[in-house]
Design an enzyme around this catalytic site. Sequence first.
Site, short mmCIF file in Angstrom:
data_model
loop_
_atom_site.label_atom_id
_atom_site.label_comp_id
_atom_site.label_asym_id
_atom_site.label_seq_id
_atom_site.Cartn_x
_atom_site.Cartn_y
_atom_site.Cartn_z
N GLU A 59 10.42 -8.89 -1.89
CA GLU A 59 11.06 -7.73 -1.28
C GLU A 59 10.26 -7.39 -0.04
OE1 GLU A 59 11.26 -3.13 -1.35
OE2 GLU A 59 11.77 -3.84 -3.37
N TRP A 85 0.81 -1.22 0.00
CA TRP A 85 0.00 0.00 0.00
C TRP A 85 0.84 1.27 0.00
CZ3 TRP A 85 1.52 2.64 4.28
CH2 TRP A 85 1.99 1.91 5.37
N CYS A 128 9.93 1.50 1.87
CA CYS A 128 10.73 0.31 2.15
C CYS A 128 12.16 0.66 2.51
CB CYS A 128 10.72 -0.62 0.94
SG CYS A 128 9.09 -1.21 0.46
#
Length: 481
Positions: A248, A152, A282
């Site tokens: 990932e 998201w 990330c």
Amino acid sequence: MHRRMYTVAQLIGGVWGAGGAGGELVVHDPADGRPVSTVPVATADEVGKAVEAARGVAPGWAATDPAERAAALHRAADAVQTAAQELAAAVTAEMGKPLADARGGVEAGVGTLRQYAELAPVRGGRTLLGGAGSIDFMAPQPRGVVAAITPWNDPVAVSCGLLGAALVTGNAVLYKPSERTPATGWLLARALDEVLPPGVLSLLTGGGEVGAALAGGDVDVVAHVGATATGRRIAAAAARTGAKALLENGGSDPLVVDAGVDPVWAAEQAALGAFANAGQICVAVERIYVHRDVAEDFVDALVRRAGALRVGPGRDPGTELGPLVDRRHRDHVHGQVTAAVAGGARLRAGGVLPDGPGAFYPATVVVDCRHEMTLVREETFGPVAPVVVVDSFSEALRCAADSPYGLAATVLTGSMSHAQRAWRELPVGTVKVNAVFGGAPGGAAQPRRGSGQGFGYGPELLDEFTATKAVHIEAPGGGHW
């Protein structure tokens, strides 16, 4: 900005509106709690039917000329570009990202689709010459059916990467966007479906149970970007089915601030890395190791920058720090900050839950942190900058390397020898020197440890979605052709 309610539909085997017998989810705007999306939940039976349909169309798409698949991906990029404003608005409504940043994510996705459309047709394999009458060659082929399960936090850019690479290499794709940004995934799938052959792309929506059904289904690849715990469950499911797992996952990326650097410049880099997208990236800066010689000035500048950020709903012009994705995630972030303070750390900025609606959390600077604190060791995924003071570059590298994750790291230094040590010694997929973000177009990343496996992004992602077949051919009877 005009606000709308999104009614999401699924796409299964080329049919829009199929499925959804599993009930309905409602997504709320993290800025004010207003409902923004209603979403059907796929059942396990519907997932099975979608996989079966994908199996049926996969051979025909695999047999399509590479140039024709590339042309379709170029048309897909055009379609996403046309829908850019609508996609950006949906991202902001569903997860709170400032609108300008959401537009940037869509543009990045368009660029990725175009990149893969250019690169895919010119890929080839090695050729080996044996005897005079024989030849060996390596031929890349599609893997078949790919399940793409996306996050998201940057839903368009990440989805375009996985979907673009999987589709252009000839795979049929089952796309499951995050249950927190399903309308964004629906709008993206609509744009792509307009220009692709029917059934090549399916859209399945719902929560973790839908992703688990996909990961355990009859698919050839499960590609997942998201949390480490989810990635491990996917890897376990893939081990049972024989599918390839491309992952990932989470990270706790370090920032090393060396002695001798400009502390104000270093603080600007740290603020960008820790506070952009409210820390929900990330490769966000999750922990900072700063040399004692520059620590005081660095922290002072970082605190000033944190206090100067314009906080507000993502749809408001000028907002720099929007809300977190929801209050459950805010509780996680605040819990880590509170535990660190209870363990002896000090707040220099933020760290207090604001009054009012929404899932807002202030830009937070925590000092006197120790390397073993949960706030430093684990992924926070919020606008929090924990600072650990070190006495040497070697100590900083040692702490930066000591992590269950291996996604990325940044080093700010004026020393070429220190930069060389950093990229050689840090056990992560990406090392950035003197910039927390950036990189050349087409740059790749290969996470390590708890952060995943396989290449994400770059030309190498095309290889992840193909299987290489070794072919040995000899002239009949051992003679010459």
